[in-house]
Design an enzyme around this catalytic site. Structure first.
Site, PDB file in Angstrom:
ATOM      1  N   ARG A  46       9.471   0.180   6.745  1.00 11.37           N
ATOM      2  CA  ARG A  46       7.800   0.607   7.704  1.00 11.37           C
ATOM      3  C   ARG A  46       7.228   1.986   7.585  1.00 11.37           C
ATOM      4  O   ARG A  46       6.989   1.967   5.907  1.00 11.37           O
ATOM      5  CB  ARG A  46       8.536   0.025   8.618  1.00 11.37           C
ATOM      6  CG  ARG A  46      10.284   1.144   9.308  1.00 11.37           C
ATOM      7  CD  ARG A  46      10.988   0.833  10.809  1.00 11.37           C
ATOM      8  NE  ARG A  46       9.777   1.448  11.731  1.00 11.37           N
ATOM      9  CZ  ARG A  46       9.818   1.126  13.026  1.00 11.37           C
ATOM     10  NH1 ARG A  46      10.987   0.818  12.910  1.00 11.37           N
ATOM     11  NH2 ARG A  46       9.430   2.164  14.085  1.00 11.37           N
ATOM     12  N   ALA A  91       8.650   4.600   4.230  1.00 13.21           N
ATOM     13  CA  ALA A  91       9.026   3.940   3.371  1.00 13.21           C
ATOM     14  C   ALA A  91       7.541   3.884   2.507  1.00 13.21           C
ATOM     15  O   ALA A  91       7.009   4.226   1.356  1.00 13.21           O
ATOM     16  CB  ALA A  91       9.088   2.343   3.246  1.00 13.21           C
ATOM     17  N   HIS A  92       5.758   3.206   3.113  1.00 15.29           N
ATOM     18  CA  HIS A  92       4.719   2.821   3.114  1.00 15.29           C
ATOM     19  C   HIS A  92       3.958   4.196   2.581  1.00 15.29           C
ATOM     20  O   HIS A  92       3.441   3.957   1.125  1.00 15.29           O
ATOM     21  CB  HIS A  92       4.148   1.975   4.441  1.00 15.29           C
ATOM     22  CG  HIS A  92       4.372   0.502   4.077  1.00 15.29           C
ATOM     23  ND1 HIS A  92       5.010   0.138   4.221  1.00 15.29           N
ATOM     24  CD2 HIS A  92       3.632  -0.210   3.524  1.00 15.29           C
ATOM     25  CE1 HIS A  92       5.258  -1.555   4.150  1.00 15.29           C
ATOM     26  NE2 HIS A  92       4.443  -1.463   3.463  1.00 15.29           N
ATOM     27  N   LYS A  93       4.677   5.257   3.415  1.00 16.08           N
ATOM     28  CA  LYS A  93       4.094   6.583   2.743  1.00 16.08           C
ATOM     29  C   LYS A  93       4.418   7.417   1.900  1.00 16.08           C
ATOM     30  O   LYS A  93       3.525   7.230   0.498  1.00 16.08           O
ATOM     31  CB  LYS A  93       4.135   7.030   4.013  1.00 16.08           C
ATOM     32  CG  LYS A  93       2.890   8.240   3.969  1.00 16.08           C
ATOM     33  CD  LYS A  93       3.580   9.160   4.984  1.00 16.08           C
ATOM     34  CE  LYS A  93       2.218  10.298   4.762  1.00 16.08           C
ATOM     35  NZ  LYS A  93       3.400  12.041   4.795  1.00 16.08           N
ATOM     36  N   ILE A 118       2.831   4.826  -1.727  1.00  9.94           N
ATOM     37  CA  ILE A 118       2.251   5.596  -1.742  1.00  9.94           C
ATOM     38  C   ILE A 118       1.714   6.463  -2.821  1.00  9.94           C
ATOM     39  O   ILE A 118       1.091   6.742  -3.787  1.00  9.94           O
ATOM     40  CB  ILE A 118       0.824   4.923  -0.768  1.00  9.94           C
ATOM     41  CG1 ILE A 118       0.797   3.176   0.341  1.00  9.94           C
ATOM     42  CG2 ILE A 118      -0.651   5.806  -1.093  1.00  9.94           C
ATOM     43  CD1 ILE A 118      -0.342   2.926  -0.901  1.00  9.94           C
TER      44      ILE A 118
END
Lengths: 205, 298
Positions: free
Chosen positions: A32, A35-37, A40
């Site tokens: 969520r 993790a996405h941050k 990237i």
């Protein structure tokens, strides 16, 4: 009704249309906001450090043809050190809209599971890649936890339990395709149709 | 009266929380099952309701949370003369901490300044407690677990609202409440139940709206005008076609409950408390009979 197992092929994805019910099987990973941050900043815009390289290689293998699940589970740790999922419904996906398209492209992701739908950037990435958005049933936390047969491993536990990246094996995880690889989004269609009906209801009094 | 002062109901409150988190009320289950029968066979809407019903069954059998977001616990307490609300508050706070340890509740209380999760569902004004003394001689406690997704789509209107053509009357109320249903789409985990309040100040209005969610789905509003409005909004809300989870379909709302408060001449607020299909409410009655404490859950 479709039954798919990860890794999923492009042909299987192109065969899915909005409204289709799908039962997912195989390995998937939760991810969520944190993790996405992280993916990237450290892997997609940045280059993985030597220390992070093993994790990067694991993710590349796991996510190629794979699926990410927007979920912050309630988990239980057993005495032998293994984990299980107690309650694991989807969380609102739109918060990942800024990251999702790049994650889909970089890792060759075939699907994202969440709730509430996503925006035009993700829809565009789904069309190009191809990939789809799978809608899980919001609130169906006990049922989905039962579909999680095994917690294989967990990465980035320092993000905390809800935000960590949990690699899980699922069996017949029920989802509905609400954004397909042909540019269709149920969320867009339903909003437009309901807007027209609302206007008609407000005409009368 | 002394007996009320020495009574410790902590374990009973834990049981009340367990029931609210893991057992969906019978009227909600019936309404969801009926709605499933009305959706197109094989549609995503029907599938969603089927999954919901299966999940509800599993949660009850395993005594696990229906939804991982166990929300804000809101306690509405009616107590007889002689009860110490301070003692009850302490027992309830202890009970939610125990219920969190037992995984009936997810730790959900976050310090708004530091971002720290307290880990046990207690904090500043958390859980929410409302006390009211009444004339009866037993204690009655209602509990709602109000999830975050549906709280985020709850909203408040200030009438008149020119954009929606909503004046300061019940027709105006109909207009803004339908707009709230449209704005929410499937994001509040439809099909939902609406608690609506007309009037009050902004704060009282929201509290009154949430209290409407305690009403059983099949009750009838004693005010015939409000009863008619509830029925009309229920029907028209379902004509919007948003459907379960926003997949499209016939079931967008399972109930509409409206209450009214006196208001200032200058103000006309309409508050809409959107509750997801997981409308988790439970209640408990405590009666003292000689030396015995009788506890009944519903």
């Amino acid at each position: 009704m479709h039954r798919l197992t990860t890794p999923i092929s492009d042909e299987e994805i192109r065969g899915l249309r909005v409204g289709d019910t799908v039962y997912l099987n195989g390995l998937i990973m939760t991810g969520r906001d944190a993790a996405h941050k992280f993916m990237i900043e450290h892997f997609i815009k940045g280059t993985p450090s030597e220390e992070e390289l093993p994790l990067y290689n694991e993710l590349k293998k796991l996510l190629d043809g794979g699926v990410i699940y927007h979920c912050g589970p309630v988990v239980k740790k057993h005495e032998d050190g293994t984990w299980s999922f107690v309650a694991a419904g989807p969380t609102t996906s739109i918060r990942e809209e800024v990251y999702q398209a790049d994650v889909i492209r970089h890792f060759n992701l075939k699907g994202v599971i969440g709730k509430g739908g996503m925006g035009p950037r993700t829809l565009q990435a789904c069309r190009e890649q191809p990939a789809v958005y799978f809608h899980a049933i919001g609130g169906a936390a006990s049922l989905i936890a039962q579909a999680v047969k095994e917690v294989v491993t967990v990465y980035k536990m320092e993000f905390g339990v809800p935000e960590a990246m949990w690699v899980i094996r699922v069996e017949d995880f029920p989802v509905v395709v609400t954004m397909d690889s042909h540019g269709n989004s149920i969320h867009q269609q339903v909003e437009e149709a309901s807007r027209a009906r609302l206007e008609a209801l407000l005409e009368a009094d | 009266m002394d007996r009320w002062r020495t009574l410790d109901l902590t374990e009973e409150f834990v049981e009340l929380v367990r029931r609210a988190a893991t057992v969906l009320p019978a009227d909600m289950r019936t309404a969801i099952a009926e709605a499933k029968g009305q959706e197109e066979p094989g549609s995503a809407a029907e599938g969603a309701l089927e999954t919901i019903l299966l999940n509800v069954k599993m949660a009850e059998e395993h005594s696990t949370p229906i939804c991982q977001d166990t929300g804000t616990p809101i306690f509405e307490i009616k107590y007889p003369y002689g009860v110490s609300t301070k003692a009850l508050s302490e027992q309830i706070r202890k009970a939610v901490a125990i219920a969190t340890q037992r995984a009936y509740l997810r730790p959900n209380a976050v310090d708004s300044v530091t971002g720290q999760n307290s880990g046990d569902n207690t904090g500043e004004d958390f859980p929410t407690l409302h006390f009211q003394e009444w004339d009866q001689d037993h204690l009655h406690v209602d509990l709602i677990l109000k999830g975050g997704g549906c709280e985020n789509v709850s909203t408040q209107y200030k009438l008149p609202d020119a954009k929606l053509g909503a004046g300061r009357d019940l027709e105006g109320v109909r207009r803004v409440v339908l707009d709230a249903v449209f704005q929410a789409q499937g994001k509040g985990c439809a099909p939902g139940v609406l608690g609506v309040a007309i009037g009050g100040d902004r704060g009282a209005s929201y509290i009154k709206a949430k209290q409407q969610l305690l009403r059983p789905l099949d009750d009838t509003n004693p005010d015939p005008q409000l009863a008619a409005l509830e029925q009309r909004i229920l029907e028209e809300g379902n004509q919007l076609g948003i459907g379960p989870m926003g997949f499209g379909g016939k079931t967008t709302l399972l109930g509409v409950k409206i209450g009214a408060l006196h208001r200032l001449p200058a103000s006309y607020f309409v508050s809409v408390a959107y509750m997801c299909w997981a409308n988790r409410r439970a209640s408990m009655d405590v009666t003292l009979r000689d030396d015995n404490v009788e506890v009944n859950y519903a």
